[in-house]
Scaffold this motif. Structure first.
Motif, PDB file in Angstrom:
ATOM      1  N   TRP A 184       0.937  -1.050   0.218  1.00 47.04           N
ATOM      2  CA  TRP A 184      -0.262  -0.150  -0.439  1.00 47.04           C
ATOM      3  C   TRP A 184       0.793   1.135  -0.367  1.00 47.04           C
ATOM      4  O   TRP A 184       0.025   2.634   0.186  1.00 47.04           O
ATOM      5  CB  TRP A 184      -0.520  -0.087   1.169  1.00 47.04           C
ATOM      6  CG  TRP A 184      -1.935  -0.698   0.692  1.00 47.04           C
ATOM      7  CD1 TRP A 184      -3.372  -0.003   0.870  1.00 47.04           C
ATOM      8  CD2 TRP A 184      -2.268  -2.172   1.011  1.00 47.04           C
ATOM      9  NE1 TRP A 184      -4.515  -1.481   0.282  1.00 47.04           N
ATOM     10  CE2 TRP A 184      -3.704  -2.341   0.748  1.00 47.04           C
ATOM     11  CE3 TRP A 184      -1.334  -3.125   2.139  1.00 47.04           C
ATOM     12  CZ2 TRP A 184      -4.141  -3.182   0.755  1.00 47.04           C
ATOM     13  CZ3 TRP A 184      -2.190  -4.744   1.645  1.00 47.04           C
ATOM     14  CH2 TRP A 184      -3.347  -4.802   1.412  1.00 47.04           C
ATOM     15  N   ILE A 185       1.793   0.884  -0.151  1.00 48.14           N
ATOM     16  CA  ILE A 185       2.822   2.404  -0.149  1.00 48.14           C
ATOM     17  C   ILE A 185       4.151   2.073  -1.237  1.00 48.14           C
ATOM     18  O   ILE A 185       5.049   1.235  -1.196  1.00 48.14           O
ATOM     19  CB  ILE A 185       3.481   2.736   1.187  1.00 48.14           C
ATOM     20  CG1 ILE A 185       4.245   4.181   1.453  1.00 48.14           C
ATOM     21  CG2 ILE A 185       4.373   1.506   2.020  1.00 48.14           C
ATOM     22  CD1 ILE A 185       4.095   5.081   1.143  1.00 48.14           C
ATOM     23  N   ALA A 186       4.093   3.008  -2.073  1.00 48.37           N
ATOM     24  CA  ALA A 186       4.989   3.019  -3.075  1.00 48.37           C
ATOM     25  C   ALA A 186       5.661   4.216  -3.174  1.00 48.37           C
ATOM     26  O   ALA A 186       5.287   5.431  -3.931  1.00 48.37           O
ATOM     27  CB  ALA A 186       5.338   2.161  -3.925  1.00 48.37           C
ATOM     28  N   VAL A 249      -2.581  -0.031 -14.550  1.00 44.07           N
ATOM     29  CA  VAL A 249      -0.700  -0.774 -15.135  1.00 44.07           C
ATOM     30  C   VAL A 249       0.100   0.816 -13.994  1.00 44.07           C
ATOM     31  O   VAL A 249       1.024  -0.518 -13.438  1.00 44.07           O
ATOM     32  CB  VAL A 249      -0.943   0.315 -16.015  1.00 44.07           C
ATOM     33  CG1 VAL A 249       1.031   0.347 -16.509  1.00 44.07           C
ATOM     34  CG2 VAL A 249      -1.282  -0.537 -17.420  1.00 44.07           C
ATOM     35  N   ILE A 250      -0.155   1.600 -13.522  1.00 40.95           N
ATOM     36  CA  ILE A 250       0.927   2.309 -12.438  1.00 40.95           C
ATOM     37  C   ILE A 250       1.120   1.171 -11.430  1.00 40.95           C
ATOM     38  O   ILE A 250       2.117   1.087 -10.658  1.00 40.95           O
ATOM     39  CB  ILE A 250       0.682   3.688 -11.989  1.00 40.95           C
ATOM     40  CG1 ILE A 250       0.281   4.141 -13.298  1.00 40.95           C
ATOM     41  CG2 ILE A 250       1.155   4.202 -10.595  1.00 40.95           C
ATOM     42  CD1 ILE A 250      -0.475   5.394 -12.861  1.00 40.95           C
ATOM     43  N   LYS A 251       0.474   0.392 -10.597  1.00 40.24           N
ATOM     44  CA  LYS A 251       0.058  -0.239 -10.064  1.00 40.24           C
ATOM     45  C   LYS A 251       0.896  -1.579  -9.945  1.00 40.24           C
ATOM     46  O   LYS A 251       1.612  -2.027  -8.738  1.00 40.24           O
ATOM     47  CB  LYS A 251      -1.081  -1.103  -9.159  1.00 40.24           C
ATOM     48  CG  LYS A 251      -1.907  -0.189  -8.706  1.00 40.24           C
ATOM     49  CD  LYS A 251      -2.203  -0.004  -6.942  1.00 40.24           C
ATOM     50  CE  LYS A 251      -2.822   1.252  -6.050  1.00 40.24           C
ATOM     51  NZ  LYS A 251      -2.423   0.993  -5.019  1.00 40.24           N
ATOM     52  N   ALA A 256       6.630  -4.368  -9.539  1.00 38.51           N
ATOM     53  CA  ALA A 256       7.578  -4.495 -10.928  1.00 38.51           C
ATOM     54  C   ALA A 256       8.971  -3.986  -9.815  1.00 38.51           C
ATOM     55  O   ALA A 256       9.553  -4.434  -9.878  1.00 38.51           O
ATOM     56  CB  ALA A 256       7.590  -4.546 -11.575  1.00 38.51           C
ATOM     57  N   HIS A 257       8.552  -2.556  -9.683  1.00 42.22           N
ATOM     58  CA  HIS A 257       9.858  -2.008  -9.168  1.00 42.22           C
ATOM     59  C   HIS A 257      10.626  -2.065  -7.937  1.00 42.22           C
ATOM     60  O   HIS A 257      11.685  -1.939  -7.620  1.00 42.22           O
ATOM     61  CB  HIS A 257       9.908   0.099  -9.745  1.00 42.22           C
ATOM     62  CG  HIS A 257      10.715   0.860  -9.078  1.00 42.22           C
ATOM     63  ND1 HIS A 257      10.062   1.605  -7.747  1.00 42.22           N
ATOM     64  CD2 HIS A 257      11.191   1.864  -9.677  1.00 42.22           C
ATOM     65  CE1 HIS A 257      11.394   2.458  -7.737  1.00 42.22           C
ATOM     66  NE2 HIS A 257      12.362   2.387  -8.753  1.00 42.22           N
ATOM     67  N   ASP A 258       9.489  -2.496  -7.615  1.00 41.14           N
ATOM     68  CA  ASP A 258       9.726  -2.514  -5.472  1.00 41.14           C
ATOM     69  C   ASP A 258      10.281  -3.504  -5.661  1.00 41.14           C
ATOM     70  O   ASP A 258      10.377  -4.459  -3.985  1.00 41.14           O
ATOM     71  CB  ASP A 258       8.885  -1.910  -4.107  1.00 41.14           C
ATOM     72  CG  ASP A 258       8.830  -0.563  -5.117  1.00 41.14           C
ATOM     73  OD1 ASP A 258      10.046   0.127  -4.687  1.00 41.14           O
ATOM     74  OD2 ASP A 258       7.754   0.086  -4.568  1.00 41.14           O
ATOM     75  N   GLN A 259      10.044  -4.779  -6.533  1.00 41.99           N
ATOM     76  CA  GLN A 259      10.597  -6.395  -6.422  1.00 41.99           C
ATOM     77  C   GLN A 259       9.261  -7.140  -5.236  1.00 41.99           C
ATOM     78  O   GLN A 259       9.778  -7.536  -4.298  1.00 41.99           O
ATOM     79  CB  GLN A 259      11.548  -6.395  -6.066  1.00 41.99           C
ATOM     80  CG  GLN A 259      12.353  -5.921  -7.189  1.00 41.99           C
ATOM     81  CD  GLN A 259      11.932  -6.999  -8.749  1.00 41.99           C
ATOM     82  OE1 GLN A 259      11.913  -8.758  -8.483  1.00 41.99           O
ATOM     83  NE2 GLN A 259      12.149  -6.435  -9.787  1.00 41.99           N
ATOM     84  N   GLU A 260       8.335  -6.272  -5.178  1.00 38.70           N
ATOM     85  CA  GLU A 260       7.282  -6.852  -4.207  1.00 38.70           C
ATOM     86  C   GLU A 260       6.103  -7.896  -4.367  1.00 38.70           C
ATOM     87  O   GLU A 260       5.193  -8.778  -4.039  1.00 38.70           O
ATOM     88  CB  GLU A 260       6.572  -5.962  -3.817  1.00 38.70           C
ATOM     89  CG  GLU A 260       7.464  -4.862  -3.091  1.00 38.70           C
ATOM     90  CD  GLU A 260       6.116  -4.034  -2.727  1.00 38.70           C
ATOM     91  OE1 GLU A 260       6.894  -2.908  -2.229  1.00 38.70           O
ATOM     92  OE2 GLU A 260       5.374  -3.707  -3.313  1.00 38.70           O
ATOM     93  N   TRP A 261       6.411  -8.855  -5.613  1.00 38.23           N
ATOM     94  CA  TRP A 261       5.556 -10.172  -6.184  1.00 38.23           C
ATOM     95  C   TRP A 261       5.894 -11.084  -5.194  1.00 38.23           C
ATOM     96  O   TRP A 261       4.567 -11.532  -5.112  1.00 38.23           O
ATOM     97  CB  TRP A 261       6.102 -10.326  -8.043  1.00 38.23           C
ATOM     98  CG  TRP A 261       6.813  -9.901  -8.777  1.00 38.23           C
ATOM     99  CD1 TRP A 261       8.234  -9.462  -9.087  1.00 38.23           C
ATOM    100  CD2 TRP A 261       5.446  -9.032  -9.408  1.00 38.23           C
ATOM    101  NE1 TRP A 261       7.949  -8.565 -10.006  1.00 38.23           N
ATOM    102  CE2 TRP A 261       6.237  -8.063 -10.183  1.00 38.23           C
ATOM    103  CE3 TRP A 261       4.813  -9.181  -9.741  1.00 38.23           C
ATOM    104  CZ2 TRP A 261       5.790  -7.689 -11.053  1.00 38.23           C
ATOM    105  CZ3 TRP A 261       3.450  -8.774 -10.726  1.00 38.23           C
ATOM    106  CH2 TRP A 261       4.387  -7.720 -11.273  1.00 38.23           C
ATOM    107  N   LEU A 262       6.072 -11.469  -4.568  1.00 34.93           N
ATOM    108  CA  LEU A 262       6.264 -13.014  -3.296  1.00 34.93           C
ATOM    109  C   LEU A 262       4.960 -12.448  -2.701  1.00 34.93           C
ATOM    110  O   LEU A 262       4.729 -12.851  -1.727  1.00 34.93           O
ATOM    111  CB  LEU A 262       7.917 -13.077  -2.955  1.00 34.93           C
ATOM    112  CG  LEU A 262       8.685 -13.445  -3.762  1.00 34.93           C
ATOM    113  CD1 LEU A 262      10.049 -13.600  -3.007  1.00 34.93           C
ATOM    114  CD2 LEU A 262       8.506 -15.143  -3.855  1.00 34.93           C
ATOM    115  N   LEU A 263       5.149 -10.657  -2.283  1.00 34.33           N
ATOM    116  CA  LEU A 263       4.044 -10.349  -0.992  1.00 34.33           C
ATOM    117  C   LEU A 263       2.851 -10.604  -1.466  1.00 34.33           C
ATOM    118  O   LEU A 263       1.897 -10.859  -0.935  1.00 34.33           O
ATOM    119  CB  LEU A 263       4.099  -9.033  -0.885  1.00 34.33           C
ATOM    120  CG  LEU A 263       6.188  -8.101  -0.958  1.00 34.33           C
ATOM    121  CD1 LEU A 263       5.674  -7.432   0.385  1.00 34.33           C
ATOM    122  CD2 LEU A 263       5.535  -9.000   1.133  1.00 34.33           C
TER     123      LEU A 263
END
Length: 365
Positions: A184-186, A249-251, A256-263
């Motif tokens: 919820w925070i980027a 798309v921005i989400k 992807a930018h913060d590498q949070e796929w596993l979350l």
């Protein structure tokens, strides 16, 4: 029903101002923001973005087909911002010190300073944009003539101020990025999340409000408003769908930018995907299908779902996913009741204005 709510809520408001926030909230150093700000400020402000959106559509892009609903959008924006300030005053207390962070303690480097000045300035712009309707009701033709001359300038000012403070509300959370769940925070995209979501939130709110007005105040609407409302609703749904695609798309880019796929496969991640699907993806599909087949009723239900989704997202960011490693704070029933009380006042003012001032009808002497 409103009388019963106010009979309990107004004494609770007095209790809040006499004995402080601890009398009606569970607020603490761990959870400083409750429903008052989570819904009242962070929820109301994006839903009130309709003013600058429809004003820009009509006066900048010269879409006269949206003119019948422009004043309703401006009124929705004006009252939304005004009551967001009311919610803020209930939370802060001491309303006579409201100007201190804006004038006395001059802090131009602070995001809150930016938000305070922009909301105050934009509220003034929206009041000016509603003056033509007020001048018709009050019989002041010279005032209407003057405001119409500066309408383009007011519209441009509204675009600038809204873009900045909608994004600044998101940037506010970058003060403490470690306290909010990473999904919820980027920090690089937070202001953009809040701004783009406010675009479809404002449009969906106007769809819902116009739907309610058509069914409860049809006798107050003129023929032009009623016969064009379906086409206008479909047009606003197209704009909202475009903003929803941009938001999604921005989400994805932020994850992807913060590498949070596993979350995303954790419990919080599933909750995040559920919020995104129910609040944005499902309304987007409803809009696409409804506009394609001209199913206006379906579009209106999709808009209602999107409005609920935006409020849900803001409550998640402000409360539920804030300090998520600690215990979850359950709002005090008195705080929830106070929020409903202020909402009742909001409905009463809304109806009072729509009854009397030419918003959904053209004035005839």
């Amino acid at each position: 029903i409103i009388s019963l709510i106010l009979a309990v809520g107004l004494p609770l408001l007095c209790q809040r101002y006499l004995y402080g926030l601890q009398a009606i909230t569970h607020g603490s150093q761990d959870y400083p923001w409750g429903v008052l700000l989570g819904f009242g400020l962070f929820g109301m402000v994006p839903l009130s973005a309709s003013g600058f959106l429809l004003s820009t559509t009509v006066h900048i892009f010269q879409r006269d087909d949206f003119r019948p609903i422009e004043r309703l959008a401006l009124l929705n924006g004006l009252l939304g911002y005004f009551f967001a300030v009311v919610f803020l005053l209930v939370d802060l207390g001491m309303p006579w010190r409201l100007t201190y962070p804006m004038v006395v303690s001059f802090g131009p480097a602070a995001v809150l300073f930016l938000v305070a000045w922009h909301v105050a300035t934009y509220l003034s712009v929206q009041i000016a944009e509603m003056l033509p309707a007020l001048s018709e009701w009050g019989g002041w033709p010279s005032l209407k003539k003057f405001v119409l001359k500066i309408t383009l300038g007011l519209t441009i000012a509204g675009i600038i101020l809204s873009t900045l403070h909608q994004g600044a509300l998101g940037a506010l959370f970058c003060y403490a990025p470690g306290k909010i769940h990473p999904l919820w925070i980027a920090p690089e995209f937070q202001w953009l999340h809040f701004f783009v979501s406010s675009v479809f939130a404002g449009l969906c709110m106007v769809i819902v409000i116009s739907w309610l007005v058509k069914h409860t105040l049809a006798w107050r609407c003129d023929h032009r408003f009623l016969i064009t409302l379906d086409d206008i609703t479909l047009g606003m749904a197209k704009g909202a769908a475009t903003a929803m695609i941009t938001y999604l798309v921005i989400k994805i880019v932020a994850i992807a930018h913060d590498q949070e796929w596993l979350l995303l496969i954790s419990g919080w991640g599933l909750y995040y995907l559920f919020e995104l699907a129910l609040g944005t993806l499902v309304p987007l599909v409803i809009f696409a299908y409804g506009v394609r087949h001209r199913m206006v009723a379906m579009v209106r239900w999709g808009a209602l779902l999107a409005v609920i989704g935006i409020v849900w997202n803001r409550l998640n960011t402000v409360m539920i996913c804030y300090n998520y490693r600690l215990h979850q704070e359950i709002p005090h029933w008195k705080e929830v009741w106070v929020v409903i009380t202020v909402l009742c006042l909001y409905f009463m003012v809304y109806r009072f204005i729509l009854y009397r001032i030419p918003v959904v009808f053209r004035w005839r002497e």
